[in-house]
Write an enzyme that holds these catalytic residues in place. Sequence first.
Site, PDB file in Angstrom:
ATOM      1  N   GLU A 111       0.813  -1.235   0.000  1.00  0.00           N
ATOM      2  CA  GLU A 111       0.000   0.000   0.000  1.00  0.00           C
ATOM      3  C   GLU A 111       0.840   1.275   0.000  1.00  0.00           C
ATOM      4  OE1 GLU A 111      -3.641   0.719   1.752  1.00  0.00           O
ATOM      5  OE2 GLU A 111      -4.441  -1.277   1.478  1.00  0.00           O
TER       6      GLU A 111
ATOM      7  N   HIS B  60      -2.275  -0.796  10.158  1.00  0.00           N
ATOM      8  CA  HIS B  60      -1.862  -2.179  10.440  1.00  0.00           C
ATOM      9  C   HIS B  60      -0.621  -2.143  11.342  1.00  0.00           C
ATOM     10  CE1 HIS B  60      -3.953  -4.627   7.170  1.00  0.00           C
ATOM     11  NE2 HIS B  60      -4.388  -3.403   6.983  1.00  0.00           N
TER      12      HIS B  60
END
Lengths: 409, 409
Positions: free
Chosen positions: B49, B272
């Site tokens: 990402e 995360h």
Amino acid sequence: MDTDPPLQLRVFDLNCWAIRYLSKVRQERIGMIGDTLSQEGFDLALLQEVWSERDYCELKQKLTACYPYSHYFKSGVIGSGFCVFSRYPILDTFLYQYSLNGYPYMLQHGDWFCGKAVGLLIIKICGIIFHVYVTHLLAEYCRDKDAYLPHRVVQAWELAQFIQHTSKGADVVLLGGDLNMHPGDMGIRLLRGWTGLRDSFADADRFEGCEDGYTLVPANCFTVNKELQPFPLGIRIDYILYKGLSRFVVKCDSLVTTTGTAPGKSIPYSDHEAVIATLSVRRGEEAKGSSGSNVGPELVDVVNEAQTEVRARLHAAECQRDSNGRMASLALLLLLLQAAMGLSSLAGWDTPQPFPKFSSSLLSLLATVVLLLSMGLYIFHTIEVRMLQGTEEQMRLALQALQDKLSSM
Amino acid sequence: MDTDPPLQLRVFDLNCWAIRYLSKVRQERIGMIGDTLSQEGFDLALLQEVWSERDYCELKQKLTACYPYSHYFKSGVIGSGFCVFSRYPILDTFLYQYSLNGYPYMLQHGDWFCGKAVGLLIIKICGIIFHVYVTHLLAEYCRDKDAYLPHRVVQAWELAQFIQHTSKGADVVLLGGDLNMHPGDMGIRLLRGWTGLRDSFADADRFEGCEDGYTLVPANCFTVNKELQPFPLGIRIDYILYKGLSRFVVKCDSLVTTTGTAPGKSIPYSDHEAVIATLSVRRGEEAKGSSGSNVGPELVDVVNEAQTEVRARLHAAECQRDSNGRMASLALLLLLLQAAMGLSSLAGWDTPQPFPKFSSSLLSLLATVVLLLSMGLYIFHTIEVRMLQGTEEQMRLALQALQDKLSSM
């Protein structure tokens, strides 16, 4: 096994030109192909352009007794067109779709709409692991001004990379298909140089068929002779390539091509000639020179050449992306202007209408169509640019690795 | 090397959540990630990402001294989002795009527009060939009614197949990434069963970090707690998996996760948690059991389970394809009817107009929009059906091969 007789393998390869409603006498030809495969009992038959699954099922039904194992690769809207019939068990399959495959606006060719790919089959024959690849690369419609050359080079590079990355566990690698490249073309030199694959035509002990192994010939009644104009005798674009790995040595005993008409028939199987190779495989010494890529200055040169081609297209694709971006912005601006004018007249502000209503509606329609088309093309060229950048980066890495290897030799 | 000390390797994995204009405090976080990677001097950093190439370039500039080798995988319109920083030379790279990745009409999620893929890097460390894979699978938005489950299962299967087909030349296989699956999920069982990859969390000698190795935790200020509702303590969806091949044995000495905030900082690196594994690699006996897939009845069960899931989606996708086909035909019929009516009135035939002109134009516009949308969806579901059929066929082959192996054991 050193003293065992070598394993003999007969491989059939054909671009079947079986497009429903478009290809001439398709059903009759599919029937003929099925009959021949059944009578001849090859070990492997690699077919391309079997676009209809119904044709595959017809062939499968006919060939079940002789070829108990078969696979049809599914991909894209229309499919990949590949199918393989084998006398030996197919242990596993895998498909890799090429990242670039022509341009969506080249509707007259339609390549972009097919899921061009390379299919891998793992087949065990007498304890020897064969990695069998079947593929069909982007066509060449005009050799002098070949708009598809950079995409075909990217496909050849991806094919070479896919084979190198997936064949480490193989004893023998086989590649069959319509590569749409002449034997000396950059893409073929790149593929063969990078993978170390050998050409069954060049290496065959015996050859029988069309002059120079041509697979598109004027004697074929389905060939459009105009397309062969610069090469009146024909061209060779269908190949069976091979190499032995891990102490297996592969030799091409004979290569045969059909010669315009199918043997004993009045019409050909397809607009391409079939290629039939008889290979012998034996366990030998470490297969020097044929197991990996042919690291040498020629390989460096061809990777450099390919990188230059990719770079040139990258520059052009960036320009196309940007000009489509500008066009989309202009169309959007025009639409906004018209919307503002429409709103102001609705609000009752006394602005004189510069166009009659009908012209204004037509202009809006035109602007919408231009906006949608140029947005679509902007997205397409953005993806193309990314893929070309990725390929160029991969080639840069490859060149570096090659030069390191060469300097340590 | 048998008596040599084992090679120690520190691997960092993080889904960076770096979407321009959308992710919170992105630039600050990218700066923090760069600082930490630079200070800690890991051997490998696998990032997902990182959607903007500018962010990658910023990281690259900062990390050149500590990680002289890096790679950014390019794919799709937006890119793959993967980049890798390495202390050791990257010899080669390869990218495989998953064939299915969500639905174009799920605009609120947008997964279909990203080029979800798996990237392979070949890295040589002290003479040992590492095949390093980095990936990010389709997200799970609703666990109870997970519309994406079949596509995620297909991705897990393609990932497993890609690893198996491309890792035969490796000494060590490493996979890092956000798999968007809980440890016991079907996709993880399929991936681990088929490839024989080991879970660094389950095998670590020492563990430090969030409870049960969770990588999405409520303590992280960027986590949307509503999404964690069924799992108030957190979930584990980011993994570092590994296996040794060709007489190399890999062991996980320690596993660490961040715990909501980055060490010594007031905010986390991402939504995360980062996963940091310390692995030791030594040459040993033939690494039994860890080199290939774990052939056993459990693997047969999970492939069967996955096949059932794929088959169920295949049935639904066929229905959706057909209903979109019918809708497109109806819209086309309506358009033709209106065109005929328009033509007849132009020709001066005295047919009474059933609708006022404005309603008729609106109806045409609506029919055109419905025709275009349903044609687009028909094409999308046709491709989906083909890909699901292909996967189901591959799984059938795999089951057959597994059963053959089991019966010969």
